[in-house]
Scaffold this motif. Structure first.
Motif, PDB file in Angstrom:
ATOM      1  N   GLY A   1       0.706  -1.257  -0.090  1.00 50.74           N
ATOM      2  CA  GLY A   1      -0.117  -0.062  -0.105  1.00 50.74           C
ATOM      3  C   GLY A   1       0.776   1.059   0.103  1.00 50.74           C
ATOM      4  N   VAL A   2       2.267   1.206   0.059  1.00 52.94           N
ATOM      5  CA  VAL A   2       3.028   2.312   0.144  1.00 52.94           C
ATOM      6  C   VAL A   2       3.448   2.743  -1.344  1.00 52.94           C
ATOM      7  N   PRO A   3       3.140   3.765  -1.700  1.00 56.40           N
ATOM      8  CA  PRO A   3       3.446   3.869  -3.250  1.00 56.40           C
ATOM      9  C   PRO A   3       5.235   4.092  -3.320  1.00 56.40           C
ATOM     10  N   PRO A   4       5.723   3.668  -4.710  1.00 61.88           N
ATOM     11  CA  PRO A   4       6.980   3.667  -4.999  1.00 61.88           C
ATOM     12  C   PRO A   4       7.556   5.301  -4.980  1.00 61.88           C
ATOM     13  N   VAL A   5       9.056   5.409  -4.756  1.00 66.39           N
ATOM     14  CA  VAL A   5       9.341   6.758  -4.762  1.00 66.39           C
ATOM     15  C   VAL A   5      10.005   7.075  -6.046  1.00 66.39           C
ATOM     16  N   PRO A   6       9.956   8.320  -6.369  1.00 68.50           N
ATOM     17  CA  PRO A   6      10.520   8.793  -7.694  1.00 68.50           C
ATOM     18  C   PRO A   6      12.068   8.515  -7.492  1.00 68.50           C
ATOM     19  N   PRO A   7      12.848   8.228  -8.710  1.00 64.98           N
ATOM     20  CA  PRO A   7      14.081   8.517  -8.851  1.00 64.98           C
ATOM     21  C   PRO A   7      14.617   9.688  -9.025  1.00 64.98           C
ATOM     22  N   VAL A   8      15.977   9.858  -8.651  1.00 61.56           N
ATOM     23  CA  VAL A   8      16.614  11.169  -8.721  1.00 61.56           C
ATOM     24  C   VAL A   8      17.630  10.820  -9.725  1.00 61.56           C
ATOM     25  N   PRO A   9      18.232  11.842 -10.270  1.00 62.36           N
ATOM     26  CA  PRO A   9      19.300  11.916 -11.655  1.00 62.36           C
ATOM     27  C   PRO A   9      20.376  11.165 -11.333  1.00 62.36           C
ATOM     28  N   PRO A  10      21.065  10.265 -12.267  1.00 61.59           N
ATOM     29  CA  PRO A  10      22.206   9.627 -12.029  1.00 61.59           C
ATOM     30  C   PRO A  10      23.136  10.285 -11.444  1.00 61.59           C
ATOM     31  N   ALA A  11      23.432  11.660 -11.553  1.00 65.15           N
ATOM     32  CA  ALA A  11      24.568  12.220 -11.010  1.00 65.15           C
ATOM     33  C   ALA A  11      24.636  12.397  -9.329  1.00 65.15           C
ATOM     34  N   GLN A  12      23.209  12.015  -8.831  1.00 64.09           N
ATOM     35  CA  GLN A  12      22.966  12.251  -7.446  1.00 64.09           C
ATOM     36  C   GLN A  12      23.187  10.748  -6.809  1.00 64.09           C
ATOM     37  N   VAL A  13      23.593   9.796  -7.632  1.00 68.42           N
ATOM     38  CA  VAL A  13      23.737   8.565  -7.051  1.00 68.42           C
ATOM     39  C   VAL A  13      25.117   7.995  -6.946  1.00 68.42           C
ATOM     40  N   ASN A  14      25.483   8.038  -5.663  1.00 72.30           N
ATOM     41  CA  ASN A  14      26.751   7.502  -5.129  1.00 72.30           C
ATOM     42  C   ASN A  14      26.854   5.927  -5.027  1.00 72.30           C
ATOM     43  N   VAL A  15      27.408   5.176  -5.857  1.00 71.60           N
ATOM     44  CA  VAL A  15      27.316   3.827  -5.790  1.00 71.60           C
ATOM     45  C   VAL A  15      28.447   3.098  -5.541  1.00 71.60           C
ATOM     46  N   ALA A  16      28.622   1.923  -4.862  1.00 71.83           N
ATOM     47  CA  ALA A  16      29.927   1.219  -4.781  1.00 71.83           C
ATOM     48  C   ALA A  16      29.596  -0.107  -5.257  1.00 71.83           C
ATOM     49  N   ILE A  17      30.580  -0.678  -5.956  1.00 72.06           N
ATOM     50  CA  ILE A  17      30.227  -1.742  -6.919  1.00 72.06           C
ATOM     51  C   ILE A  17      31.275  -3.013  -6.436  1.00 72.06           C
TER      52      ILE A  17
ATOM     53  N   GLN B   1      17.878   7.028  -4.780  1.00 75.05           N
ATOM     54  CA  GLN B   1      19.073   6.753  -5.503  1.00 75.05           C
ATOM     55  C   GLN B   1      19.127   5.349  -6.034  1.00 75.05           C
ATOM     56  N   ALA B   2      18.675   4.455  -5.163  1.00 80.10           N
ATOM     57  CA  ALA B   2      18.471   3.026  -5.593  1.00 80.10           C
ATOM     58  C   ALA B   2      17.509   2.829  -6.613  1.00 80.10           C
ATOM     59  N   ALA B   3      16.461   3.212  -6.763  1.00 82.15           N
ATOM     60  CA  ALA B   3      15.413   3.373  -7.923  1.00 82.15           C
ATOM     61  C   ALA B   3      16.101   3.827  -8.913  1.00 82.15           C
ATOM     62  N   ARG B   4      16.893   4.841  -9.220  1.00 82.13           N
ATOM     63  CA  ARG B   4      17.552   5.061 -10.364  1.00 82.13           C
ATOM     64  C   ARG B   4      18.428   4.126 -10.778  1.00 82.13           C
ATOM     65  N   LEU B   5      19.226   3.521  -9.931  1.00 81.47           N
ATOM     66  CA  LEU B   5      20.189   2.242 -10.454  1.00 81.47           C
ATOM     67  C   LEU B   5      19.450   1.120 -10.948  1.00 81.47           C
ATOM     68  N   ALA B   6      18.179   0.933 -10.434  1.00 81.38           N
ATOM     69  CA  ALA B   6      17.547  -0.285 -10.761  1.00 81.38           C
ATOM     70  C   ALA B   6      16.692   0.107 -12.082  1.00 81.38           C
ATOM     71  N   ILE B   7      16.931   1.176 -12.649  1.00 77.30           N
ATOM     72  CA  ILE B   7      16.160   1.573 -14.099  1.00 77.30           C
ATOM     73  C   ILE B   7      17.603   1.047 -14.984  1.00 77.30           C
TER      74      ILE B   7
ATOM     75  N   TYR C   1      23.991   6.083   0.200  1.00 81.29           N
ATOM     76  CA  TYR C   1      24.927   5.251  -0.638  1.00 81.29           C
ATOM     77  C   TYR C   1      24.126   4.032  -1.173  1.00 81.29           C
ATOM     78  N   VAL C   2      24.352   3.687  -2.463  1.00 81.07           N
ATOM     79  CA  VAL C   2      23.759   2.607  -3.062  1.00 81.07           C
ATOM     80  C   VAL C   2      24.946   1.381  -3.037  1.00 81.07           C
ATOM     81  N   TYR C   3      24.712   0.318  -3.199  1.00 83.89           N
ATOM     82  CA  TYR C   3      25.497  -0.905  -3.250  1.00 83.89           C
ATOM     83  C   TYR C   3      25.283  -1.868  -4.240  1.00 83.89           C
ATOM     84  N   LEU C   4      25.869  -2.130  -5.314  1.00 82.79           N
ATOM     85  CA  LEU C   4      25.654  -3.277  -6.224  1.00 82.79           C
ATOM     86  C   LEU C   4      26.579  -4.006  -6.229  1.00 82.79           C
TER      87      LEU C   4
END
Length: 496
Positions: A372-388, A437-443, A460-463
């Protein structure tokens, strides 16, 4: 200086951008390390891009003067009728290092004729997406096609060392030979001799190398101390040509040094300080254009178009590889192509088409949230700090994925490895406050719904790349990785 990590039991170690990290559970990433923007690869490409940065009418006039200094040769009528078809919009340039002793090169001894001391096929993907320099060992035994001889007449097809093509029929015969062996359509050739090589290196005020031990070889006029240093003129030429005082004495080992040297040449030529100094830039470009020979179809407009496509290419997208070879049964001092490994590499270049058009952005992939909780809108890629973290056995997969994500605007802050249970899938995890940020990486990486991770650093996001890999939306299949490849963003003292 790197931030101290929390005390944990270390496991394997991973290397990325010359910094080592332990690879247990993902730790709080550090600020992103931005790579140098590389615009070019190779002698002519370096020159083109540097001038195009200006993009003015005066630059065009400058180009015209430099263009007039290039020695050109007509080769179309020497390439034969049964050439490979061009299947894509990439560009393939045959780069030849000649060991001719004519003219300025006479001081290096008397040799009858000339041979190709170095043969490299420079492949530039459509749009400058990536560049690959493929070295062909001169000791390779191959089937040479019939060629027009330099002195007249034609040579019969024969089994010989690959560099014999150049002595038989010059650049055109080498061109014809490489096309017949690889079925890759070549667009242009560029040739440089010993004297030209030294002029280019000296115009750069030397090139940095790294030597594993002290070298004193009076015969080769080669005197080098151990460790990193800058070489010029005869020292640079001796370093890339020697076979017996460095390494195991094989041509394959020498090729490794040549590839590492070329990477340093590109780095030096595209140094920010040089490109902003008109005097230094002109000296280098003038030396380069006075030092090469090219086919007469490698015109000013072609060079400008090529340079434009290469602007913005990152160092991580430039690689140097050697054609996979195996011992030649009839002579242990010779090698032959390992077709089982070489053919996939050749095929990937033949079929290196432009990437498919970017698909319409799919709806954001929601993180796992309460019902019942709606999804959140993603942010632009430049705002995503990701560790791989690469949890597979495919060496280099994490770094290649990092390059792809960086190319799409994501901020990659760390690349390492991590042990996970066998068969674990790829996961997108995020720390507190990083749901968008995670939503943007998932796209960008569809099929991997993100999940919150209490151990992650806030924001931070982790892949974590598992058994199903990390295929970006709209991405084409990458070229196969070749054992021993050298990336242009390597540390010069990495072992080659």
């Amino acid at each position: 200086m790197q931030r101290a990590a929390p005390s944990r039991a270390p496991s394997r170690r991973a290397h990325y951008r010359d910094v080592y990290y332990t690879d247990d559970a993902p730790r709080p990433p550090e600020p992103p390390a931005r790579g140098r923007l590389w615009r070019v690869l190779g002698w002519v490409s370096i020159a083109m891009s540097a001038v195009l940065v200006a993009g003015s009418l005066s630059a065009y006039g400058f180009w015209r003067r430099l263009d007039g200094q290039i020695d050109r040769e007509h080769v179309d009528d020497k390439l034969g009728a049964n050439r490979p078809a061009k299947l894509n919009n990439s560009m393939n340039i045959l780069m030849i290092g000649s060991d001719s002793r004519a003219g300025e090169n006479a001081r290096y001894g008397q040799e009858v004729g000339q041979r190709s001391d170095t043969t490299i096929l420079l492949h530039i993907s459509p749009g400058g997406e990536q560049a690959l320099g493929i070295s062909f060992p001169r000791d390779s035994m191959v089937n040479l096609p019939s060629c027009r001889r330099t002195g007249g007449g034609s040579s019969p097809p024969q089994l010989a060392m690959i560099n014999a093509a150049f002595s038989t029929g010059g650049p055109a015969c080498t061109w014809r030979t490489i096309e017949s062996l690889t079925r890759i359509h070549i667009d242009h050739f560029v040739e440089v001799d010993f004297a030209g090589f030294k002029r280019v290196v000296d115009a750069l005020n030397g090139v940095e190398i790294c030597v594993p031990r002290r070298i004193d070889d009076p015969k080769a006029e080669l005197h080098l101390r151990a460790g990193p240093q800058t070489v010029r003129g005869d020292q640079a030429l001796g370093y890339v040509r020697t076979r017996y005082v460095l390494g195991d004495g094989s041509d394959l080992d020498r090729i490794k040094r040549q590839q590492a040297f070329m990477a340093s040449v590109v780095k030096k030529a595209t140094d920010k300080g040089m490109l902003t100094d008109p005097g230094r830039t002109f000296s280098f470009l003038s030396a380069a254009t006075r030092s090469i020979k090219a086919d007469d179809r490698f015109t000013l407009s072609v060079m400008q178009k090529l340079a434009g496509s290469l602007r913005g290419m990152s160092a991580g997208k430039v690689r140097f590889v050697t054609v996979p070879v195996q011992p030649y049964p009839a002579d242990r001092n010779r090698v032959q192509f390992n077709q089982a490994l070489a053919e996939p590499l050749f095929r990937s270049i033949r079929e290196d088409n432009a990437p498919p058009a970017e698909p319409a952005a799919p709806a954001p992939v929601p993180a796992q949230r309460p019902s019942g909780v709606p999804p959140v809108p993603p942010v632009p890629p430049a705002q995503v700090n990701v560790a791989i973290y690469n949890a597979t056995r495919l060496k280099g997969l994490g770094r290649r994925t990092a390059d792809q994500l960086t190319g799409r605007g994501f901020q990659v802050v760390r690349v390492g490895t991590r042990a996970v249970p066998a068969g674990a899938p790829t996961q997108i995890l995020y720390g507190a406050g990083a749901e968008r940020q995670a939503a943007r990486l998932a796209i960008a990486l569809p099929g991997h719904p993100p999940r919150p991770w209490p151990g992650g650093r806030p924001g931070y996001v982790y892949l974590v790349i598992g058994k199903d890999g990390a295929v970006l939306s709209g991405a084409k299949r990458p070229m196969p990785q070749v054992s021993g490849e050298i990336r242009a963003d390597r540390n010069i003292c990495d072992r080659t």
